[in-house]
Design a protein around this motif. Structure first.
Motif, PDB file in Angstrom:
ATOM      1  N   SER A  23       0.934  -1.365  -0.148  1.00 50.13           N
ATOM      2  CA  SER A  23      -0.043  -0.078  -0.004  1.00 50.13           C
ATOM      3  C   SER A  23       0.966   1.154  -0.114  1.00 50.13           C
ATOM      4  N   ALA A  24       1.943   1.220   0.804  1.00 47.21           N
ATOM      5  CA  ALA A  24       2.958   2.394   0.891  1.00 47.21           C
ATOM      6  C   ALA A  24       3.390   2.828  -0.512  1.00 47.21           C
ATOM      7  N   PHE A  25       3.698   1.414  -1.094  1.00 48.62           N
ATOM      8  CA  PHE A  25       4.504   1.702  -2.598  1.00 48.62           C
ATOM      9  C   PHE A  25       3.425   2.119  -3.532  1.00 48.62           C
ATOM     10  N   GLU A  26       2.286   1.494  -3.400  1.00 47.43           N
ATOM     11  CA  GLU A  26       1.038   1.963  -4.192  1.00 47.43           C
ATOM     12  C   GLU A  26       0.863   3.494  -4.149  1.00 47.43           C
ATOM     13  N   ALA A  27       1.126   3.841  -2.894  1.00 47.47           N
ATOM     14  CA  ALA A  27       0.624   5.547  -2.596  1.00 47.47           C
ATOM     15  C   ALA A  27       1.917   6.276  -3.068  1.00 47.47           C
ATOM     16  N   GLY A  28       2.883   5.844  -3.475  1.00 47.66           N
ATOM     17  CA  GLY A  28       4.027   6.740  -4.124  1.00 47.66           C
ATOM     18  C   GLY A  28       5.382   6.508  -3.316  1.00 47.66           C
ATOM     19  N   ALA A  29       5.405   5.698  -2.026  1.00 51.39           N
ATOM     20  CA  ALA A  29       6.793   5.700  -1.572  1.00 51.39           C
ATOM     21  C   ALA A  29       7.709   4.800  -2.557  1.00 51.39           C
ATOM     22  N   GLN A  30       9.045   5.553  -2.373  1.00 52.14           N
ATOM     23  CA  GLN A  30       9.940   5.043  -3.274  1.00 52.14           C
ATOM     24  C   GLN A  30      10.781   3.911  -2.131  1.00 52.14           C
ATOM     25  N   GLY A  31      10.555   4.066  -1.081  1.00 56.31           N
ATOM     26  CA  GLY A  31      11.223   3.283  -0.125  1.00 56.31           C
ATOM     27  C   GLY A  31      10.354   2.841   1.152  1.00 56.31           C
ATOM     28  N   VAL A  32      10.704   1.570   1.766  1.00 52.33           N
ATOM     29  CA  VAL A  32       9.887   1.675   3.089  1.00 52.33           C
ATOM     30  C   VAL A  32      11.185   1.190   4.113  1.00 52.33           C
ATOM     31  N   LEU A  33      10.916   1.894   5.160  1.00 52.02           N
ATOM     32  CA  LEU A  33      11.864   1.356   6.180  1.00 52.02           C
ATOM     33  C   LEU A  33      11.313   0.941   7.528  1.00 52.02           C
ATOM     34  N   LEU A  34      11.601  -0.310   7.910  1.00 51.22           N
ATOM     35  CA  LEU A  34      10.812  -0.800   8.989  1.00 51.22           C
ATOM     36  C   LEU A  34      11.766  -0.732  10.287  1.00 51.22           C
ATOM     37  N   VAL A  35      10.984  -0.128  11.419  1.00 53.68           N
ATOM     38  CA  VAL A  35      11.857   0.297  12.632  1.00 53.68           C
ATOM     39  C   VAL A  35      11.361  -0.535  13.740  1.00 53.68           C
ATOM     40  N   GLY A  36      12.092  -1.390  14.384  1.00 46.53           N
ATOM     41  CA  GLY A  36      11.582  -2.126  15.479  1.00 46.53           C
ATOM     42  C   GLY A  36      12.620  -2.452  16.496  1.00 46.53           C
ATOM     43  N   CYS A  37      12.263  -3.121  17.432  1.00 43.57           N
ATOM     44  CA  CYS A  37      13.145  -3.489  18.754  1.00 43.57           C
ATOM     45  C   CYS A  37      14.383  -4.225  18.411  1.00 43.57           C
ATOM     46  N   GLU A  38      15.487  -4.210  19.162  1.00 43.60           N
ATOM     47  CA  GLU A  38      16.422  -5.143  18.788  1.00 43.60           C
ATOM     48  C   GLU A  38      16.276  -6.570  19.305  1.00 43.60           C
ATOM     49  N   ASP A  39      17.091  -7.383  18.473  1.00 42.47           N
ATOM     50  CA  ASP A  39      16.995  -8.812  19.071  1.00 42.47           C
ATOM     51  C   ASP A  39      16.961  -8.882  20.557  1.00 42.47           C
TER      52      ASP A  39
END
Lengths: 222, 149
Positions: free
Chosen positions: B53-69
């Motif tokens: 959906s993000a790419f469809e909406a025009g994003a050129q990249g998607v970054l996922l930010v989450g907790c450390e291992d």
């Protein structure tokens, strides 16, 4: 339940061909449970097809919808408007749902978006194992509730074959030997005499060997 | 709108992922307007449909930010996110989006520098020219981060 796996995107795109209007139709029952063709998978596939078309410069509208049970004509009637809008329908139901759609909407081609694999059960989240081959002559009461037709690589009725090692099947060592499981189960039920009884040769006419099967319930026919 | 900055959507875990970003913002960083931040209760919530959906909406990249291992606020949501990341990257490749357009960063609490470094290198990788994508050239210690994107 019926277990299925989604086809690769490139294969689905080749099935769609040059169609301008595409409907991705999920099924809310078996393929939803095995995470191959429910609402979320239909939404994801529709988005993937749209983005892919955008990148390739193909003019294509892709919508998605869901039928709770694509294998029943009464249920697929609900999507008539969307089905008739589409040039091609991608069914994410099992092969039954795909065929019911083709029968209900003969003027539209419904193509399979999944490969229907087997009748099985989840053994852990995301892992499904075959449990039944729908052979039409159930003997689970004789084998401790473990099906040798579906779970033994050789479908032996009087096992074990002698090839298993450490409880694993010689054909595919990642699978347990079905007859080892049957032995252990019958032992725990104190019914080991069942494994000594010779089962006669199976009449495979109730399985696939007699061609397409049909069940008729005269008592409920209209 | 920063015209030269690529459109990027960040899906950030509301716990570990949000803290370094919050610290960076407090230090005076202004994220480029082309970077859209979406906070989710857990990164494992982000699945292929949202990313597409993000790419469809025009994003050129998607970054996922989450907790450390081994430091998930919940119970292994970061591990699930990691497993899904590989499948999602493979799906994007099938769609025709290079794997490099999707990135996963699992950062530590209180580490805004690492977050910014990751964001910068991600923007640079997408833009293809590092000089266009520096979002934080200043010193966080002095609270004087600046945006040059």
């Amino acid at each position: 339940m019926i277990r299925a796996q989604q086809k690769p995107l490139v294969e689905i795109e080749s099935l769609i061909g040059q169609a301008k209007n595409v409907l991705v139709l999920g099924c809310g029952t078996c393929t939803a449970v095995c995470l191959a063709g429910g609402e979320k998978e239909a939404r994801t596939l529709a988005a993937a097809l749209r983005v892919s078309a955008q990148i390739k410069g193909v003019q294509r509208e892709v919508r998605h919808s869901l039928v709770q049970r694509q294998c029943e004509p009464e249920f697929v009637r609900e999507v008539e408007e969307e089905a008739l809008w589409a040039d091609v329908i991608v069914s994410l139901a099992c092969g039954i749902g795909c065929q019911v759609m083709n029968e209900r909407y003969p003027e539209r081609l419904t193509v399979p978006g999944v490969n229907t694999c087997f009748l099985g059960a989840p053994i852990e989240h995301g892992v499904f194992d075959e449990r039944c081959q729908a052979c039409g002559d159930c003997i689970l009461h004789l084998t401790g509730g473990i099906c040798p037709i579906a779970r033994c690589a050789k479908s032996m009725l009087n096992g074990p074959c002698g090839g298993s090692q450490h409880g694993k099947c010689e054909v595919n060592p990642s699978n347990p030997c079905a007859w080892q499981l049957i032995y252990e189960r019958l032992l725990s039920l104190n019914k080991l005499e069942l494994i000594s009884a010779i089962l006669p040769a199976k009449d495979w006419r109730s399985a696939r060997d007699g061609g397409q099967r049909r069940i008729v319930r005269e008592d409920v026919r209209l | 709108m920063d015209r030269d900055c690529p459109e990027v959507t960040i899906f950030s875990c509301a716990y570990c992922g949000a803290v370094p970003r919050e610290l960076a913002l407090r230090a005076g960083l202004r994220l480029p307007a082309s970077v859209h931040l979406i906070e989710v209760p857990c990164l494992s919530r982000v699945q292929a449909d949202l990313i597409l959906s993000a790419f469809e909406a025009g994003a050129q990249g998607v970054l996922l930010v989450g907790c450390e291992d081994h430091n998930c606020h919940h119970q292994g949501g970061n591990q699930r996110a990691k497993r899904r990341f590989a499948a999602m990257a493979a799906l994007l490749e099938q769609v025709g989006i290079p794997r490099t357009r999707l990135s996963l960063w699992q950062g530590g609490l209180g580490d805004p520098r690492a977050f910014l470094a990751e964001l910068n290198s991600f923007l640079a990788a997408i833009a293809g020219s590092p000089h266009q994508s520096q979002v934080a050239g200043g010193s966080l210690d002095q609270g004087a981060a600046e945006t040059t994107c």
